[in-house]
Scaffold this motif. Structure first.
Motif, PDB file in Angstrom:
ATOM      1  N   ALA A   1     -13.891  -3.008  -7.095  1.00  0.00           N
ATOM      2  CA  ALA A   1     -13.754  -4.092  -8.070  1.00  0.00           C
ATOM      3  C   ALA A   1     -13.212  -5.352  -7.399  1.00  0.00           C
ATOM      4  O   ALA A   1     -13.696  -6.461  -7.657  1.00  0.00           O
ATOM      5  N   ALA A   2     -12.227  -5.192  -6.541  1.00  0.00           N
ATOM      6  CA  ALA A   2     -11.657  -6.344  -5.836  1.00  0.00           C
ATOM      7  C   ALA A   2     -12.696  -6.989  -4.915  1.00  0.00           C
ATOM      8  O   ALA A   2     -12.821  -8.213  -4.872  1.00  0.00           O
ATOM      9  N   LEU A   3     -13.438  -6.167  -4.201  1.00  0.00           N
ATOM     10  CA  LEU A   3     -14.459  -6.708  -3.299  1.00  0.00           C
ATOM     11  C   LEU A   3     -15.547  -7.446  -4.069  1.00  0.00           C
ATOM     12  O   LEU A   3     -15.987  -8.532  -3.660  1.00  0.00           O
ATOM     13  N   LEU A   4     -15.979  -6.871  -5.169  1.00  0.00           N
ATOM     14  CA  LEU A   4     -17.011  -7.521  -5.972  1.00  0.00           C
ATOM     15  C   LEU A   4     -16.503  -8.824  -6.603  1.00  0.00           C
ATOM     16  O   LEU A   4     -17.284  -9.741  -6.853  1.00  0.00           O
ATOM     17  N   ALA A   5     -15.189  -8.907  -6.824  1.00  0.00           N
ATOM     18  CA  ALA A   5     -14.583 -10.131  -7.353  1.00  0.00           C
ATOM     19  C   ALA A   5     -14.213 -11.097  -6.223  1.00  0.00           C
ATOM     20  O   ALA A   5     -13.627 -12.150  -6.479  1.00  0.00           O
ATOM     21  N   ARG A   6     -14.540 -10.714  -5.006  1.00  0.00           N
ATOM     22  CA  ARG A   6     -14.247 -11.507  -3.801  1.00  0.00           C
ATOM     23  C   ARG A   6     -12.745 -11.721  -3.584  1.00  0.00           C
ATOM     24  O   ARG A   6     -12.317 -12.744  -3.069  1.00  0.00           O
ATOM     25  N   ASP A   7     -11.965 -10.746  -3.997  1.00  0.00           N
ATOM     26  CA  ASP A   7     -10.514 -10.773  -3.808  1.00  0.00           C
ATOM     27  C   ASP A   7     -10.183  -9.866  -2.623  1.00  0.00           C
ATOM     28  O   ASP A   7     -10.161  -8.637  -2.759  1.00  0.00           O
ATOM     29  N   LEU A   8      -9.919 -10.477  -1.484  1.00  0.00           N
ATOM     30  CA  LEU A   8      -9.679  -9.710  -0.258  1.00  0.00           C
ATOM     31  C   LEU A   8      -8.195  -9.585   0.069  1.00  0.00           C
ATOM     32  O   LEU A   8      -7.848  -9.126   1.151  1.00  0.00           O
ATOM     33  N   THR A   9      -7.336  -9.949  -0.850  1.00  0.00           N
ATOM     34  CA  THR A   9      -5.906  -9.985  -0.561  1.00  0.00           C
ATOM     35  C   THR A   9      -5.278  -8.609  -0.359  1.00  0.00           C
ATOM     36  O   THR A   9      -4.283  -8.497   0.345  1.00  0.00           O
ATOM     37  N   ALA A  10      -5.830  -7.571  -0.949  1.00  0.00           N
ATOM     38  CA  ALA A  10      -5.188  -6.249  -0.890  1.00  0.00           C
ATOM     39  C   ALA A  10      -5.960  -5.253  -0.022  1.00  0.00           C
ATOM     40  O   ALA A  10      -5.733  -4.045  -0.133  1.00  0.00           O
ATOM     41  N   LEU A  11      -6.839  -5.722   0.842  1.00  0.00           N
ATOM     42  CA  LEU A  11      -7.645  -4.782   1.640  1.00  0.00           C
ATOM     43  C   LEU A  11      -6.794  -3.878   2.518  1.00  0.00           C
ATOM     44  O   LEU A  11      -7.081  -2.683   2.636  1.00  0.00           O
ATOM     45  N   SER A  12      -5.748  -4.402   3.114  1.00  0.00           N
ATOM     46  CA  SER A  12      -4.904  -3.547   3.968  1.00  0.00           C
ATOM     47  C   SER A  12      -4.190  -2.485   3.127  1.00  0.00           C
ATOM     48  O   SER A  12      -4.021  -1.353   3.576  1.00  0.00           O
ATOM     49  N   GLU A  13      -3.799  -2.841   1.909  1.00  0.00           N
ATOM     50  CA  GLU A  13      -3.166  -1.862   1.014  1.00  0.00           C
ATOM     51  C   GLU A  13      -4.159  -0.786   0.603  1.00  0.00           C
ATOM     52  O   GLU A  13      -3.838   0.404   0.578  1.00  0.00           O
ATOM     53  N   PHE A  14      -5.401  -1.171   0.285  1.00  0.00           N
ATOM     54  CA  PHE A  14      -6.424  -0.184  -0.057  1.00  0.00           C
ATOM     55  C   PHE A  14      -6.682   0.744   1.126  1.00  0.00           C
ATOM     56  O   PHE A  14      -6.819   1.954   0.959  1.00  0.00           O
ATOM     57  N   ASN A  15      -6.740   0.174   2.314  1.00  0.00           N
ATOM     58  CA  ASN A  15      -6.981   0.977   3.512  1.00  0.00           C
ATOM     59  C   ASN A  15      -5.847   1.975   3.724  1.00  0.00           C
ATOM     60  O   ASN A  15      -6.091   3.148   4.035  1.00  0.00           O
ATOM     61  N   ARG A  16      -4.610   1.532   3.528  1.00  0.00           N
ATOM     62  CA  ARG A  16      -3.460   2.427   3.680  1.00  0.00           C
ATOM     63  C   ARG A  16      -3.515   3.559   2.656  1.00  0.00           C
ATOM     64  O   ARG A  16      -3.315   4.730   2.993  1.00  0.00           O
ATOM     65  N   ARG A  17      -3.831   3.215   1.411  1.00  0.00           N
ATOM     66  CA  ARG A  17      -3.895   4.230   0.356  1.00  0.00           C
ATOM     67  C   ARG A  17      -5.029   5.221   0.597  1.00  0.00           C
ATOM     68  O   ARG A  17      -4.874   6.431   0.368  1.00  0.00           O
ATOM     69  N   LYS A  18      -6.178   4.743   1.073  1.00  0.00           N
ATOM     70  CA  LYS A  18      -7.298   5.649   1.362  1.00  0.00           C
ATOM     71  C   LYS A  18      -6.949   6.581   2.519  1.00  0.00           C
ATOM     72  O   LYS A  18      -7.238   7.781   2.457  1.00  0.00           O
ATOM     73  N   SER A  19      -6.317   6.055   3.547  1.00  0.00           N
ATOM     74  CA  SER A  19      -5.912   6.892   4.689  1.00  0.00           C
ATOM     75  C   SER A  19      -4.908   7.945   4.272  1.00  0.00           C
ATOM     76  O   SER A  19      -5.000   9.111   4.672  1.00  0.00           O
ATOM     77  N   GLN A  20      -3.952   7.545   3.452  1.00  0.00           N
ATOM     78  CA  GLN A  20      -2.948   8.481   2.956  1.00  0.00           C
ATOM     79  C   GLN A  20      -3.602   9.579   2.116  1.00  0.00           C
ATOM     80  O   GLN A  20      -3.276  10.761   2.252  1.00  0.00           O
ATOM     81  N   SER A  21      -4.536   9.194   1.257  1.00  0.00           N
ATOM     82  CA  SER A  21      -5.237  10.177   0.424  1.00  0.00           C
ATOM     83  C   SER A  21      -6.047  11.140   1.275  1.00  0.00           C
ATOM     84  O   SER A  21      -6.069  12.337   1.010  1.00  0.00           O
TER      85      SER A  21
END
Length: 114
Positions: free
Chosen positions: A18-38
């Motif tokens: 949803a963030a990517l489709l909205a062109r909101d790249l501010t939280a990409l590092s947080e998403f990456n951290r959460r995906k790695s943790q999961s």
């Protein structure tokens, strides 16, 4: 426990998409951290789970997760292609701005003799 981890990962992927489709790249590092943790959490849980208990509902959840990941991969690939194209444009502009034409072949018009 495994189903909760899969749900968290699916939610993270949906939020990132949803963030990517909205062109909101501010939280990409947080998403990456959460995906790695999961991924780490799910890997540990699967190793400690009997293979026979991964059937049924979990099989469906993994299939749904795979679909979400494929969408995520497609969106991220589009961003990477766009970044590559922008990089090539900028690189070409810098090269052109720094070049005085000394080592470039002269441009001639079609049909004109050099």
């Amino acid at each position: 426990m495994l189903t909760k981890s899969l749900d968290r990962l699916a939610e993270t992927i949906e939020q990132e998409n949803a963030a990517l489709l909205a062109r909101d790249l501010t939280a990409l590092s947080e998403f990456n951290r959460r995906k790695s943790q999961s991924l780490l959490e799910i890997t540990r849980l699967i190793r400690s789970t009997n293979e026979g208990s991964l059937a049924g509902e979990l099989t469906q959840r993994f299939a749904e997760l795979r679909e979400k990941l494929e969408i995520n991969q497609d969106i991220l690939a589009r961003y990477m292609r766009a970044a590559q194209e922008v990089s090539e444009i900028i690189s070409g502009a810098i090269h052109s701005a720094n070049s005085d034409g000394t080592y470039s072949a002269p441009l001639t018009h079609a049909g004109a003799s050099a």
